[in-house]
Scaffold this motif. Structure first.
Motif, PDB file in Angstrom:
ATOM      1  N   VAL A   1      10.385 -67.906  44.473  1.00 14.04           N
ATOM      2  CA  VAL A   1      10.889 -66.747  45.223  1.00 14.04           C
ATOM      3  C   VAL A   1      10.470 -65.458  44.542  1.00 14.04           C
ATOM      4  N   VAL A   2      10.687 -65.381  43.219  1.00 12.10           N
ATOM      5  CA  VAL A   2      10.337 -64.175  42.468  1.00 12.10           C
ATOM      6  C   VAL A   2       8.843 -63.915  42.596  1.00 12.10           C
ATOM      7  N   LYS A   3       8.063 -64.974  42.449  1.00 10.33           N
ATOM      8  CA  LYS A   3       6.610 -64.857  42.524  1.00 10.33           C
ATOM      9  C   LYS A   3       6.184 -64.310  43.887  1.00 10.33           C
ATOM     10  N   THR A   4       6.837 -64.834  44.935  1.00 10.44           N
ATOM     11  CA  THR A   4       6.487 -64.409  46.290  1.00 10.44           C
ATOM     12  C   THR A   4       6.838 -62.940  46.506  1.00 10.44           C
ATOM     13  N   VAL A   5       8.017 -62.547  46.006  1.00  7.03           N
ATOM     14  CA  VAL A   5       8.466 -61.160  46.174  1.00  7.03           C
ATOM     15  C   VAL A   5       7.558 -60.204  45.414  1.00  7.03           C
ATOM     16  N   VAL A   6       7.213 -60.571  44.198  1.00  3.11           N
ATOM     17  CA  VAL A   6       6.434 -59.670  43.341  1.00  3.11           C
ATOM     18  C   VAL A   6       4.951 -59.670  43.733  1.00  3.11           C
ATOM     19  N   PHE A   7       4.392 -60.868  43.910  1.00  3.26           N
ATOM     20  CA  PHE A   7       2.933 -60.955  44.122  1.00  3.26           C
ATOM     21  C   PHE A   7       2.553 -61.218  45.569  1.00  3.26           C
ATOM     22  N   GLY A   8       3.526 -61.423  46.450  1.00  3.01           N
ATOM     23  CA  GLY A   8       3.219 -61.719  47.845  1.00  3.01           C
ATOM     24  C   GLY A   8       2.970 -63.206  48.053  1.00  3.01           C
ATOM     25  N   VAL A   9       2.760 -63.535  49.330  1.00  2.00           N
ATOM     26  CA  VAL A   9       2.597 -64.949  49.678  1.00  2.00           C
ATOM     27  C   VAL A   9       1.216 -65.443  49.245  1.00  2.00           C
ATOM     28  N   ASP A  10       1.174 -66.592  48.583  1.00  2.00           N
ATOM     29  CA  ASP A  10      -0.131 -67.234  48.426  1.00  2.00           C
ATOM     30  C   ASP A  10      -0.001 -68.682  48.881  1.00  2.00           C
ATOM     31  N   THR A  11      -0.777 -69.058  49.874  1.00  2.00           N
ATOM     32  CA  THR A  11      -0.598 -70.332  50.564  1.00  2.00           C
ATOM     33  C   THR A  11      -0.894 -71.570  49.737  1.00  2.00           C
ATOM     34  N   PRO A  12      -1.956 -71.626  48.959  1.00  2.00           N
ATOM     35  CA  PRO A  12      -2.290 -72.893  48.278  1.00  2.00           C
ATOM     36  C   PRO A  12      -1.074 -73.494  47.574  1.00  2.00           C
ATOM     37  N   GLY A  13      -1.018 -74.754  47.478  1.00  2.00           N
ATOM     38  CA  GLY A  13       0.161 -75.395  46.890  1.00  2.00           C
ATOM     39  C   GLY A  13       0.215 -76.834  47.342  1.00  2.00           C
ATOM     40  N   TYR A  14      -0.885 -77.306  47.927  1.00  2.00           N
ATOM     41  CA  TYR A  14      -0.943 -78.669  48.438  1.00  2.00           C
ATOM     42  C   TYR A  14      -0.671 -79.693  47.332  1.00  2.00           C
ATOM     43  N   ALA A  15      -1.359 -79.495  46.208  1.00  2.00           N
ATOM     44  CA  ALA A  15      -1.226 -80.471  45.112  1.00  2.00           C
ATOM     45  C   ALA A  15       0.210 -80.568  44.628  1.00  2.00           C
ATOM     46  N   SER A  16       0.812 -79.417  44.334  1.00  2.00           N
ATOM     47  CA  SER A  16       2.179 -79.458  43.780  1.00  2.00           C
ATOM     48  C   SER A  16       3.156 -80.033  44.800  1.00  2.00           C
ATOM     49  N   THR A  17       2.959 -79.705  46.081  1.00  5.06           N
ATOM     50  CA  THR A  17       3.856 -80.243  47.120  1.00  5.06           C
ATOM     51  C   THR A  17       3.765 -81.760  47.182  1.00  5.06           C
TER      52      THR A  17
END
Ligand code: UDP
Ligand code: MG
Length: 309
Positions: free
Chosen positions: A252-268
């Motif tokens: 959440v903090v990352k999204t608020v500060v740096f904005g949305v970044d879509t990649p994340g397939y591996a971690s999901t």
């Protein structure tokens, strides 16, 4: 009325036709030498070979033999239970019929019993005739079992032991259907003496405990005397939830500060698979216990006697 013997030998036998005459030849002189009245209670656990005929034949030679013939193979724990329930002696001694338990130790058992011990347990100094993998698995099992159970089972103490009438009556009070005898023996307690012996190779035949049977035996042991495998999921769940919470906060903090970044397939994917695996394990353990509760709830008898000879 028939005289009640002082010593009852309890001998579970499954496909031991070949070994029984030799077993008796070693056992009977030991009992005669002790000089107390005795009975030898054989439990024929649904043998597919000539065990029953051999026993009937031997009974002509040794009339102190009693044969409890089960209606099918119920497994060693059930056969042992049947023997203990049918034994009438003041001292009851379970012994394997494959000569892995040397009969000459029985004199020492009786001597200790006369000193006032209620239980005289045999401790094997060697596990001759066992596969190294089985020995390793056994060691591992005892270590794990003793860590998570309410009762401690000593690693090298088996079913070969003497128990006074008091102890046998106590064993009969345990109503459970799935009888993990080593655990049940330990559970009842009583003043115990130890006699050491060297386990020998099987005289004839082969052990009927293979890998899969032993694994199930170990599961029976652990689920019979411990609820730790059930309760541990609370803590595993709590740990994973805490980590997830921190991770979620970070996202959440990352999204608020740096904005949305879509990649994340591996971690999901990793998280889904990991959590899926963990959940299935938890459910599997639940299944082990529920299966046992189910069996226990049916209240079936531990064994069925076809007849006594
Ligand atoms: N036994 C039995 N029912 C079974 C398997 C074994 O009564 O289903 C008896 C067997 O005849 C022997 C004792 O239990 O007297 C120990 O069995 P085994 O030697 O196969 O086991 P191990 O010594 O390898 O633990
Ligand atoms: Mg054996």
């Amino acid at each position: 009325m028939e005289e009640v013997p002082v010593i009852s030998m309890v001998c579970p036998a499954y496909n031991e036709a070949e070994g029984i005459p030799l077993f008796l030849e070693k056992l009977v002189p030991v009992l005669e030498k002790i000089g107390k009245s005795y009975e030898i209670v054989f439990v024929n656990d649904g043998s597919e070979d000539a065990t029953l005929d051999v026993l009937k034949e031997e009974k002509k030679r040794f009339p102190r033999i009693r044969i409890i013939n089960l209606s099918r193979n119920f497994g060693k724990e059930a056969a042992l239970t049947a023997g203990l329930e049918h034994a009438r002696g003041e001292a009851v001694i379970p012994i394997d019929t494959d000569l892995q338990h040397p009969p000459r130790i029985i004199a020492e058992f009786v001597a200790k019993w006369e000193e006032g011990y209620d239980v005289v347990a045999g401790r094997r100094l060697t596990r001759t005739g066992e596969h190294p993998l089985k020995k390793m698995a056994a060691r591992l099992f005892y270590r794990l079992h003793n860590k998570i159970s309410d009762i401690e089972i000593p690693a090298d103490i088996g079913d070969f032991r003497l128990m006074s009438r008091k102890v046998v009556e106590a064993l009969k009070l345990l109503p459970e259907n799935q009888r993990f005898m080593k655990g049940i023996f330990a559970w009842v307690g009583f003043k115990t003496a130890i006699v050491e012996y060297y386990q020998e190779e099987r005289a004839t035949g082969t052990s009927s405990f293979n890998g899969w049977k032993l694994w199930n035996f170990a599961l029976d042991g652990i689920t019979s005397f411990s609820t730790v495998p059930l309760r541990v999921w609370l803590y595993i769940g709590f740990a994973i939830a805490s980590i997830s919470f921190v991770f979620g906060l970070w996202i959440v903090v990352k999204t608020v500060v740096f904005g949305v970044d879509t990649p994340g397939y591996a971690s999901t994917m990793v998280m889904i698979l990991f959590l899926g695996g963990i959940q299935l394990m938890g459910i599997g353990i639940l299944g082990e216990y529920i299966g046992r509760i189910y069996k226990e709830a049916k209240r079936r008898p531990v064994y069925i006697v076809e007849g006594e000879y």
